[in-house]
Design a protein around this motif. Structure first.
Motif, PDB file in Angstrom:
ATOM      1  N   ALA A  43       0.838  -1.205   0.000  1.00  8.55           N
ATOM      2  CA  ALA A  43       0.000   0.000   0.000  1.00  8.55           C
ATOM      3  C   ALA A  43       0.868   1.249   0.000  1.00  8.55           C
ATOM      4  CB  ALA A  43      -0.922  -0.012   1.215  1.00  8.55           C
ATOM      5  N   LEU A  44       1.969   1.216   0.766  1.00  8.35           N
ATOM      6  CA  LEU A  44       2.877   2.358   0.813  1.00  8.35           C
ATOM      7  C   LEU A  44       3.513   2.591  -0.552  1.00  8.35           C
ATOM      8  CD1 LEU A  44       4.234   4.491   2.600  1.00  8.35           C
ATOM      9  CD2 LEU A  44       6.020   2.807   3.112  1.00  8.35           C
ATOM     10  N   PHE A  45       3.879   1.507  -1.216  1.00  8.09           N
ATOM     11  CA  PHE A  45       4.490   1.613  -2.547  1.00  8.09           C
ATOM     12  C   PHE A  45       3.534   2.280  -3.533  1.00  8.09           C
ATOM     13  CE2 PHE A  45       4.916  -0.269  -6.810  1.00  8.09           C
ATOM     14  CZ  PHE A  45       6.190   0.177  -7.136  1.00  8.09           C
ATOM     15  N   TRP A  46       2.288   1.817  -3.568  1.00 16.97           N
ATOM     16  CA  TRP A  46       1.347   2.383  -4.531  1.00 16.97           C
ATOM     17  C   TRP A  46       0.934   3.798  -4.166  1.00 16.97           C
ATOM     18  CZ3 TRP A  46       1.355   0.478  -9.029  1.00 16.97           C
ATOM     19  CH2 TRP A  46       1.577  -0.884  -9.237  1.00 16.97           C
ATOM     20  N   THR A  47       0.992   4.127  -2.886  1.00  8.28           N
ATOM     21  CA  THR A  47       0.763   5.510  -2.483  1.00  8.28           C
ATOM     22  C   THR A  47       1.828   6.427  -3.084  1.00  8.28           C
ATOM     23  OG1 THR A  47      -0.274   4.824  -0.410  1.00  8.28           O
ATOM     24  CG2 THR A  47       0.575   7.074  -0.501  1.00  8.28           C
ATOM     25  N   MET A  48       3.047   5.929  -3.182  1.00  8.65           N
ATOM     26  CA  MET A  48       4.142   6.719  -3.748  1.00  8.65           C
ATOM     27  C   MET A  48       4.080   6.763  -5.271  1.00  8.65           C
ATOM     28  SD  MET A  48       5.832   7.724  -1.113  1.00  8.65           S
ATOM     29  CE  MET A  48       7.265   8.329  -1.959  1.00  8.65           C
ATOM     30  N   VAL A  49       3.640   5.668  -5.892  1.00  9.26           N
ATOM     31  CA  VAL A  49       3.672   5.576  -7.354  1.00  9.26           C
ATOM     32  C   VAL A  49       2.742   6.596  -7.999  1.00  9.26           C
ATOM     33  CG1 VAL A  49       2.987   4.123  -9.307  1.00  9.26           C
ATOM     34  CG2 VAL A  49       4.452   3.203  -7.507  1.00  9.26           C
ATOM     35  N   GLN A  50       1.538   6.762  -7.449  1.00  9.90           N
ATOM     36  CA  GLN A  50       0.547   7.631  -8.088  1.00  9.90           C
ATOM     37  C   GLN A  50       1.023   9.081  -8.226  1.00  9.90           C
ATOM     38  OE1 GLN A  50      -1.674   9.994  -6.362  1.00  9.90           O
ATOM     39  NE2 GLN A  50      -2.677  10.553  -8.285  1.00  9.90           N
ATOM     40  N   PRO A  51       1.524   9.726  -7.160  1.00  6.22           N
ATOM     41  CA  PRO A  51       1.989  11.103  -7.352  1.00  6.22           C
ATOM     42  C   PRO A  51       3.224  11.220  -8.225  1.00  6.22           C
ATOM     43  CG  PRO A  51       2.391  10.352  -5.104  1.00  6.22           C
ATOM     44  CD  PRO A  51       1.519   9.339  -5.737  1.00  6.22           C
ATOM     45  N   ILE A  52       4.112  10.224  -8.161  1.00  2.00           N
ATOM     46  CA  ILE A  52       5.299  10.252  -9.029  1.00  2.00           C
ATOM     47  C   ILE A  52       4.872  10.152 -10.485  1.00  2.00           C
ATOM     48  CG2 ILE A  52       7.359   8.962  -9.706  1.00  2.00           C
ATOM     49  CD1 ILE A  52       7.693   8.228  -6.734  1.00  2.00           C
ATOM     50  N   THR A  53       3.886   9.298 -10.749  1.00  2.00           N
ATOM     51  CA  THR A  53       3.361   9.181 -12.114  1.00  2.00           C
ATOM     52  C   THR A  53       2.755  10.499 -12.575  1.00  2.00           C
ATOM     53  OG1 THR A  53       2.877   6.837 -11.751  1.00  2.00           O
ATOM     54  CG2 THR A  53       1.765   7.914 -13.586  1.00  2.00           C
ATOM     55  N   ASN A  54       2.058  11.184 -11.669  1.00  2.00           N
ATOM     56  CA  ASN A  54       1.484  12.483 -12.018  1.00  2.00           C
ATOM     57  C   ASN A  54       2.561  13.479 -12.413  1.00  2.00           C
ATOM     58  OD1 ASN A  54      -1.099  11.655 -11.589  1.00  2.00           O
ATOM     59  ND2 ASN A  54      -1.396  12.718  -9.666  1.00  2.00           N
ATOM     60  N   LEU A  56       5.568  12.895 -13.654  1.00  2.00           N
ATOM     61  CA  LEU A  56       6.136  12.553 -14.957  1.00  2.00           C
ATOM     62  C   LEU A  56       5.149  12.825 -16.086  1.00  2.00           C
ATOM     63  CD1 LEU A  56       7.911   9.201 -13.991  1.00  2.00           C
ATOM     64  CD2 LEU A  56       8.887  11.499 -14.132  1.00  2.00           C
ATOM     65  N   LEU A  57       3.864  12.527 -15.857  1.00  2.00           N
ATOM     66  CA  LEU A  57       2.852  12.754 -16.883  1.00  2.00           C
ATOM     67  C   LEU A  57       2.720  14.231 -17.209  1.00  2.00           C
ATOM     68  CD1 LEU A  57       0.413  11.812 -18.620  1.00  2.00           C
ATOM     69  CD2 LEU A  57      -1.005  12.088 -16.577  1.00  2.00           C
ATOM     70  N   PHE A  58       2.563  15.055 -16.185  1.00  2.00           N
ATOM     71  CA  PHE A  58       2.342  16.479 -16.421  1.00  2.00           C
ATOM     72  C   PHE A  58       3.592  17.174 -16.951  1.00  2.00           C
ATOM     73  CE2 PHE A  58      -1.421  15.789 -13.832  1.00  2.00           C
ATOM     74  CZ  PHE A  58      -2.344  16.627 -14.441  1.00  2.00           C
ATOM     75  N   VAL A  59       4.763  16.753 -16.486  1.00  2.00           N
ATOM     76  CA  VAL A  59       5.994  17.420 -16.931  1.00  2.00           C
ATOM     77  C   VAL A  59       6.344  17.045 -18.356  1.00  2.00           C
ATOM     78  CG1 VAL A  59       8.493  17.515 -16.579  1.00  2.00           C
ATOM     79  CG2 VAL A  59       6.956  17.768 -14.633  1.00  2.00           C
ATOM     80  N   TYR A  60       6.304  15.753 -18.662  1.00  2.00           N
ATOM     81  CA  TYR A  60       6.837  15.292 -19.944  1.00  2.00           C
ATOM     82  C   TYR A  60       5.778  15.089 -21.026  1.00  2.00           C
ATOM     83  CZ  TYR A  60      11.172  14.604 -17.406  1.00  2.00           C
ATOM     84  OH  TYR A  60      12.305  14.818 -16.661  1.00  2.00           O
ATOM     85  N   VAL A  61       4.506  15.002 -20.649  1.00  2.00           N
ATOM     86  CA  VAL A  61       3.448  14.789 -21.656  1.00  2.00           C
ATOM     87  C   VAL A  61       2.616  16.056 -21.829  1.00  2.00           C
ATOM     88  CG1 VAL A  61       1.444  13.408 -22.300  1.00  2.00           C
ATOM     89  CG2 VAL A  61       3.380  12.320 -21.137  1.00  2.00           C
ATOM     90  N   ARG A  75       7.109  23.721 -15.559  1.00  2.00           N
ATOM     91  CA  ARG A  75       7.609  22.761 -14.584  1.00  2.00           C
ATOM     92  C   ARG A  75       7.587  23.365 -13.171  1.00  2.00           C
ATOM     93  NH1 ARG A  75      12.504  19.422 -16.884  1.00  2.00           N
ATOM     94  NH2 ARG A  75      10.962  19.539 -18.526  1.00  2.00           N
ATOM     95  N   ASP A  76       8.051  24.588 -13.055  1.00  2.00           N
ATOM     96  CA  ASP A  76       8.028  25.251 -11.747  1.00  2.00           C
ATOM     97  C   ASP A  76       6.605  25.566 -11.311  1.00  2.00           C
ATOM     98  OD1 ASP A  76      10.771  25.126 -11.642  1.00  2.00           O
ATOM     99  OD2 ASP A  76      11.081  27.191 -12.317  1.00  2.00           O
ATOM    100  N   TYR A  77       5.770  25.950 -12.283  1.00  2.00           N
ATOM    101  CA  TYR A  77       4.373  26.284 -11.984  1.00  2.00           C
ATOM    102  C   TYR A  77       3.621  25.055 -11.476  1.00  2.00           C
ATOM    103  CZ  TYR A  77      -0.471  27.728 -12.865  1.00  2.00           C
ATOM    104  OH  TYR A  77      -1.802  28.009 -12.737  1.00  2.00           O
TER     105      TYR A  77
END
Length: 284
Positions: A43-54, A56-61, A75-77
């Motif tokens: 549960a702790l792992f997936w709690t971390m994955v979701q915001p990290i994915t966000n 990467l998605l918002f910055v690079y896509v 990126r700063d915004y």
């Protein structure tokens, strides 16, 4: 853990519990909730994955197609919005955890132990605050790796993080209210998340307010999440994208102050309401 709470005490009621005993109860219950997190690594792992994915998605896509009015770095915004979203979502975790404890009868055991009544709810919210602080630190580390910078230095970063955490703690009490009001964890999941998405997307978390339709801009300006995100950006020193509205906004003239006022208002409403709900459970 429950034996540890009662060890070394005689019978007492919550109404006459000393401040020292009540603080001890809060610490013990906080430790219990944190141990639960550590004992569920998946549960702790997936709690971390979701915001990290966000991030990467918002910055690079998405980041490549969003243009800020003043030409600043998206990126700063973005990062203040991602940080805020990550910890505000924790209100759902608070609701789910409390609903699960009610379902399993854990809260019933606490009610018959010599435990300060307030400690049951405070222990949960303090544990969530500690967890959010660790999560936010990890998120800031990831943000630095993808190019986020805070011109105001470490002091600005700590001030912005404190603002976000204070608001998240206030929202956590909404999660307590939800957890005490629903019949099971599944309902808590839905109730804890449904209200977050409109607030997040009708705010300045991901896009500048000037890019929203004119009729929606005042709604977004008075959105508490806009105040939190804008206040964090101001403290970080990442003010890109705030131009373009063409008029001064009352809630955004001093966004950090507005965010604190929103948080205090949420606490003033939700803490007494949660206390009354828990008191009714104790009498049932």
């Amino acid at each position: 853990m429950t034996a540890g709470i009662a060890e070394g005490r005689g019978p007492m009621t919550a109404g006459v519990a000393s401040l020292g005993w009540a603080a001890g109860d809060v610490l013990v219950l906080t430790r219990r909730h944190l141990l639960q997190v550590l004992r569920e690594p998946q549960a702790l792992f997936w709690t971390m994955v979701q915001p990290i994915t966000n991030v990467l998605l918002f910055v690079y896509v998405i980041g490549g197609i969003v243009a800020l009015p003043d030409g600043g770095s998206y990126r700063d915004y973005l990062m203040a919005g991602v940080f805020t979203q990550t910890v505000v979502f924790s209100a759902a975790s608070t609701a789910i955890g409390l609903a699960e404890d009610l379902q399993r009868g854990v809260v019933d055991r606490f009610r018959v132990l010599p435990v300060a009544r307030s400690a049951v709810l405070l222990g949960r919210t303090v544990a969530d605050l500690v967890r959010n602080t660790a999560l936010l630190a990890v998120m800031m580390g990831i943000a630095l790796l993808v190019g986020w910078r805070a011109p105001n230095g470490i002091g600005g970063v700590l001030a912005g993080a404190a603002l976000i955490e204070f608001f998240a703690y206030a929202v956590g009490w909404l999660g307590v209210m939800i957890g005490l009001s629903v019949p099971n964890a599944q309902t808590a999941t839905a109730a804890g998340l449904t209200w977050v998405f409109p607030l997040m997307f009708v705010s300045s978390s991901y896009v500048p307010l000037a890019s929203l339709p004119g009729w929606l801009q005042p709604v977004a300006e008075w959105n508490p999440l806009t105040a939190v995100v804008s206040g964090a950006r101001e403290l970080f020193g990442t003010q890109a994208g705030v131009a373009g509205l063409g008029h001064p906004s009352i809630p955004l003239a001093h966004p950090a102050v507005t965010a604190v006022a929103w948080a205090v208002a949420v606490i003033a409403v939700s803490v007494p309401a949660a206390g009354r709900k828990y008191a009714r459970l104790s009498r049932s």
